[in-house]
Scaffold this motif. Structure first.
Motif, PDB file in Angstrom:
ATOM      1  N   GLN A  38       0.841  -1.201   0.000  1.00 17.21           N
ATOM      2  CA  GLN A  38       0.000   0.000   0.000  1.00 17.21           C
ATOM      3  C   GLN A  38       0.876   1.251   0.000  1.00 17.21           C
ATOM      4  OE1 GLN A  38      -0.624   2.435   2.626  1.00 17.21           O
ATOM      5  NE2 GLN A  38      -2.325   3.408   1.602  1.00 17.21           N
ATOM      6  N   GLN A  39       1.928   1.268   0.797  1.00 18.59           N
ATOM      7  CA  GLN A  39       2.852   2.414   0.822  1.00 18.59           C
ATOM      8  C   GLN A  39       3.508   2.612  -0.546  1.00 18.59           C
ATOM      9  OE1 GLN A  39       5.515   1.052   3.867  1.00 18.59           O
ATOM     10  NE2 GLN A  39       4.480   2.186   5.507  1.00 18.59           N
ATOM     11  N   ILE A  40       3.976   1.530  -1.127  1.00 25.28           N
ATOM     12  CA  ILE A  40       4.659   1.599  -2.427  1.00 25.28           C
ATOM     13  C   ILE A  40       3.711   2.123  -3.504  1.00 25.28           C
ATOM     14  CG2 ILE A  40       5.660   0.182  -4.284  1.00 25.28           C
ATOM     15  CD1 ILE A  40       6.750  -1.664  -1.966  1.00 25.28           C
ATOM     16  N   LEU A  41       2.519   1.530  -3.582  1.00 25.15           N
ATOM     17  CA  LEU A  41       1.565   1.917  -4.622  1.00 25.15           C
ATOM     18  C   LEU A  41       1.073   3.348  -4.441  1.00 25.15           C
ATOM     19  CD1 LEU A  41      -0.512  -1.358  -4.975  1.00 25.15           C
ATOM     20  CD2 LEU A  41       1.288  -0.508  -6.479  1.00 25.15           C
ATOM     21  N   LEU A  42       0.778   3.725  -3.212  1.00 25.83           N
ATOM     22  CA  LEU A  42       0.313   5.086  -2.966  1.00 25.83           C
ATOM     23  C   LEU A  42       1.405   6.087  -3.358  1.00 25.83           C
ATOM     24  CD1 LEU A  42      -2.006   6.833  -2.001  1.00 25.83           C
ATOM     25  CD2 LEU A  42      -1.061   6.675   0.316  1.00 25.83           C
ATOM     26  N   GLY A  43       2.660   5.784  -3.033  1.00 23.36           N
ATOM     27  CA  GLY A  43       3.755   6.670  -3.416  1.00 23.36           C
ATOM     28  C   GLY A  43       3.876   6.811  -4.924  1.00 23.36           C
ATOM     29  N   GLU A  44       3.785   5.708  -5.642  1.00 21.17           N
ATOM     30  CA  GLU A  44       3.905   5.750  -7.094  1.00 21.17           C
ATOM     31  C   GLU A  44       2.740   6.500  -7.732  1.00 21.17           C
ATOM     32  OE1 GLU A  44       4.658   2.853 -10.939  1.00 21.17           O
ATOM     33  OE2 GLU A  44       5.030   2.071  -8.930  1.00 21.17           O
ATOM     34  N   VAL A  45       1.536   6.222  -7.279  1.00 25.11           N
ATOM     35  CA  VAL A  45       0.352   6.877  -7.835  1.00 25.11           C
ATOM     36  C   VAL A  45       0.379   8.372  -7.518  1.00 25.11           C
ATOM     37  CG1 VAL A  45      -2.164   7.038  -7.565  1.00 25.11           C
ATOM     38  CG2 VAL A  45      -1.085   4.819  -7.953  1.00 25.11           C
ATOM     39  N   GLU A  46       0.761   8.731  -6.309  1.00 25.35           N
ATOM     40  CA  GLU A  46       0.786  10.146  -5.948  1.00 25.35           C
ATOM     41  C   GLU A  46       1.886  10.903  -6.694  1.00 25.35           C
ATOM     42  OE1 GLU A  46      -0.191  11.249  -1.981  1.00 25.35           O
ATOM     43  OE2 GLU A  46      -2.148  10.326  -2.321  1.00 25.35           O
ATOM     44  N   ARG A  47       3.002  10.245  -6.982  1.00 23.40           N
ATOM     45  CA  ARG A  47       4.036  10.893  -7.828  1.00 23.40           C
ATOM     46  C   ARG A  47       3.473  11.169  -9.222  1.00 23.40           C
ATOM     47  NH1 ARG A  47       7.283   7.713  -4.840  1.00 23.40           N
ATOM     48  NH2 ARG A  47       7.224   5.921  -6.234  1.00 23.40           N
ATOM     49  N   ALA A  48       2.696  10.237  -9.747  1.00 22.88           N
ATOM     50  CA  ALA A  48       2.107  10.421 -11.072  1.00 22.88           C
ATOM     51  C   ALA A  48       1.054  11.535 -11.066  1.00 22.88           C
ATOM     52  CB  ALA A  48       1.487   9.110 -11.553  1.00 22.88           C
ATOM     53  N   LEU A  49       0.356  11.719  -9.952  1.00 18.53           N
ATOM     54  CA  LEU A  49      -0.701  12.722  -9.859  1.00 18.53           C
ATOM     55  C   LEU A  49      -0.187  14.104  -9.468  1.00 18.53           C
ATOM     56  CD1 LEU A  49      -3.449  10.608  -8.053  1.00 18.53           C
ATOM     57  CD2 LEU A  49      -3.442  11.352 -10.447  1.00 18.53           C
ATOM     58  N   LYS A  50       1.016  14.178  -8.951  1.00 19.51           N
ATOM     59  CA  LYS A  50       1.551  15.453  -8.455  1.00 19.51           C
ATOM     60  C   LYS A  50       1.484  16.583  -9.486  1.00 19.51           C
ATOM     61  CE  LYS A  50       5.248  17.489  -5.868  1.00 19.51           C
ATOM     62  NZ  LYS A  50       6.136  17.234  -4.784  1.00 19.51           N
ATOM     63  N   PRO A  51       1.816  16.346 -10.771  1.00 19.05           N
ATOM     64  CA  PRO A  51       1.732  17.447 -11.740  1.00 19.05           C
ATOM     65  C   PRO A  51       0.323  18.030 -11.882  1.00 19.05           C
ATOM     66  CG  PRO A  51       2.983  15.620 -12.668  1.00 19.05           C
ATOM     67  CD  PRO A  51       2.384  15.140 -11.374  1.00 19.05           C
ATOM     68  N   GLY A  53      -1.670  18.393  -9.239  1.00 21.52           N
ATOM     69  CA  GLY A  53      -2.035  18.932  -7.940  1.00 21.52           C
ATOM     70  C   GLY A  53      -3.005  18.044  -7.185  1.00 21.52           C
ATOM     71  N   LEU A  54      -2.997  16.753  -7.495  1.00 22.19           N
ATOM     72  CA  LEU A  54      -3.935  15.814  -6.890  1.00 22.19           C
ATOM     73  C   LEU A  54      -3.228  14.806  -5.999  1.00 22.19           C
ATOM     74  CD1 LEU A  54      -6.094  14.897 -10.037  1.00 22.19           C
ATOM     75  CD2 LEU A  54      -6.683  16.532  -8.230  1.00 22.19           C
ATOM     76  N   THR A  55      -3.924  14.390  -4.958  1.00 26.40           N
ATOM     77  CA  THR A  55      -3.563  13.194  -4.206  1.00 26.40           C
ATOM     78  C   THR A  55      -4.457  12.077  -4.739  1.00 26.40           C
ATOM     79  OG1 THR A  55      -5.250  13.585  -2.537  1.00 26.40           O
ATOM     80  CG2 THR A  55      -3.056  14.562  -2.137  1.00 26.40           C
ATOM     81  N   PHE A  56      -4.211  10.852  -4.331  1.00 28.08           N
ATOM     82  CA  PHE A  56      -5.081   9.781  -4.798  1.00 28.08           C
ATOM     83  C   PHE A  56      -6.509   9.994  -4.286  1.00 28.08           C
ATOM     84  CE2 PHE A  56      -6.618   5.276  -4.967  1.00 28.08           C
ATOM     85  CZ  PHE A  56      -6.643   5.201  -6.341  1.00 28.08           C
ATOM     86  N   ALA A  57      -6.649  10.467  -3.045  1.00 29.56           N
ATOM     87  CA  ALA A  57      -7.985  10.725  -2.493  1.00 29.56           C
ATOM     88  C   ALA A  57      -8.722  11.783  -3.311  1.00 29.56           C
ATOM     89  CB  ALA A  57      -7.878  11.155  -1.033  1.00 29.56           C
ATOM     90  N   SER A  58      -8.038  12.859  -3.679  1.00 30.77           N
ATOM     91  CA  SER A  58      -8.714  13.900  -4.462  1.00 30.77           C
ATOM     92  C   SER A  58      -8.979  13.426  -5.887  1.00 30.77           C
ATOM     93  CB  SER A  58      -7.921  15.208  -4.444  1.00 30.77           C
ATOM     94  OG  SER A  58      -6.640  15.062  -4.979  1.00 30.77           O
ATOM     95  N   TYR A  59      -8.091  12.592  -6.433  1.00 36.81           N
ATOM     96  CA  TYR A  59      -8.321  12.009  -7.755  1.00 36.81           C
ATOM     97  C   TYR A  59      -9.587  11.149  -7.738  1.00 36.81           C
ATOM     98  CZ  TYR A  59      -8.010   8.727 -11.600  1.00 36.81           C
ATOM     99  OH  TYR A  59      -8.306   7.949 -12.690  1.00 36.81           O
ATOM    100  N   GLU A  60      -9.724  10.301  -6.713  1.00 43.94           N
ATOM    101  CA  GLU A  60     -10.909   9.440  -6.619  1.00 43.94           C
ATOM    102  C   GLU A  60     -12.186  10.269  -6.561  1.00 43.94           C
ATOM    103  OE1 GLU A  60     -10.053   5.338  -4.396  1.00 43.94           O
ATOM    104  OE2 GLU A  60      -9.696   7.084  -3.127  1.00 43.94           O
ATOM    105  N   ALA A  61     -12.180  11.350  -5.790  1.00 46.32           N
ATOM    106  CA  ALA A  61     -13.364  12.203  -5.687  1.00 46.32           C
ATOM    107  C   ALA A  61     -13.661  12.882  -7.022  1.00 46.32           C
ATOM    108  CB  ALA A  61     -13.160  13.257  -4.591  1.00 46.32           C
ATOM    109  N   LEU A  62     -12.623  13.366  -7.679  1.00 47.71           N
ATOM    110  CA  LEU A  62     -12.804  14.038  -8.966  1.00 47.71           C
ATOM    111  C   LEU A  62     -13.358  13.070 -10.008  1.00 47.71           C
ATOM    112  CD1 LEU A  62     -12.312  16.851 -10.222  1.00 47.71           C
ATOM    113  CD2 LEU A  62     -10.075  16.007 -10.947  1.00 47.71           C
ATOM    114  N   VAL A  63     -12.822  11.868 -10.062  1.00 53.87           N
ATOM    115  CA  VAL A  63     -13.287  10.880 -11.037  1.00 53.87           C
ATOM    116  C   VAL A  63     -14.706  10.417 -10.711  1.00 53.87           C
ATOM    117  CG1 VAL A  63     -12.886   8.524 -11.899  1.00 53.87           C
ATOM    118  CG2 VAL A  63     -11.011  10.157 -11.790  1.00 53.87           C
ATOM    119  N   LEU A  64     -15.038  10.310  -9.433  1.00 56.50           N
ATOM    120  CA  LEU A  64     -16.411   9.958  -9.060  1.00 56.50           C
ATOM    121  C   LEU A  64     -17.387  10.990  -9.619  1.00 56.50           C
ATOM    122  CD1 LEU A  64     -18.397   8.162  -7.455  1.00 56.50           C
ATOM    123  CD2 LEU A  64     -17.882   9.586  -5.462  1.00 56.50           C
ATOM    124  N   LEU A  65     -17.060  12.265  -9.493  1.00 58.27           N
ATOM    125  CA  LEU A  65     -17.910  13.316 -10.057  1.00 58.27           C
ATOM    126  C   LEU A  65     -17.931  13.239 -11.581  1.00 58.27           C
ATOM    127  CD1 LEU A  65     -16.926  16.301  -7.755  1.00 58.27           C
ATOM    128  CD2 LEU A  65     -19.142  15.123  -7.837  1.00 58.27           C
TER     129      LEU A  65
END
Length: 178
Positions: A38-51, A53-65
């Motif tokens: 979970q630590q590894i995956l969250l780190g990788e996903v959050e690095r990809a989302l950083k450009p 300005g998203l965290t994985f939590a904010s990405y999930e909320a945005l995609v849900l909308l």
């Protein structure tokens, strides 16, 4: 973060557990592995989302909308679908609103209720961020599709036992693993 360590710390912990509590060693190794992954995956996903300005939590909320029919949902429903505390979804929507990706609007059916609504910019960011995450297979590119299906099925059993959903909920992975 370590790279290429000569010793697998989880395997070593398992070895120690086997000496002291052999009947629990495999479960200890499994939970420790899940937590580390979970630590590894969250780190990788959050690095990809950083450009974006998203965290994985904010990405999930945005995609849900983005996926919702009208592009807007009540905050309470979002919290339920994302399985987070109401305070967490409020904070997430605050950050997305500050970034101009969502806005709060009154519910036309009940003006006492507030909806989060995705903006056009939010839609563009959701699409672009999803393309990036799809490009890295959400950090799981080292697994085949069949392995990812098997992993989802195993983790689903844990989620069901924890009460994430009832036994009547359809299992979308059942036919894929059989």
């Amino acid at each position: 973060m370590t790279t290429g360590a000569p010793l697998d710390p989880i395997a070593e912990a398992r070895r120690q557990w086997l000496r002291r509590w052999p009947e629990h060693a495999e479960h200890m190794a499994a939970i420790t592995s899940v937590m580390r992954v979970q630590q590894i995956l969250l780190g990788e996903v959050e690095r990809a989302l950083k450009p974006y300005g998203l965290t994985f939590a904010s990405y999930e909320a945005l995609v849900l909308l983005h996926f919702s029919r009208a592009g807007r949902l009540p905050l309470g429903k979002m919290g339920e679908r994302l399985m987070v505390h109401p305070t967490s979804i409020t904070n997430t929507i605050d950050r997305l609103q500050a970034a101009g990706l969502v806005r709060r609007v009154p519910d036309p059916a009940d003006r006492r209720r507030v909806l989060a609504e995705i903006s056009e910019r939010g839609r563009q960011v959701a699409v672009a961020a999803t393309e990036v995450l799809n490009g890295i297979d959400f950090g799981l590119g080292m697994l085949s599709e069949r392995e990812a299906v098997a992993l989802s099925g195993l983790l689903r059993r844990i989620r069901q036992a924890a009460g994430d959903f009832g036994p009547e909920a359809a299992d979308p992975w059942a036919s894929a693993t059989g």
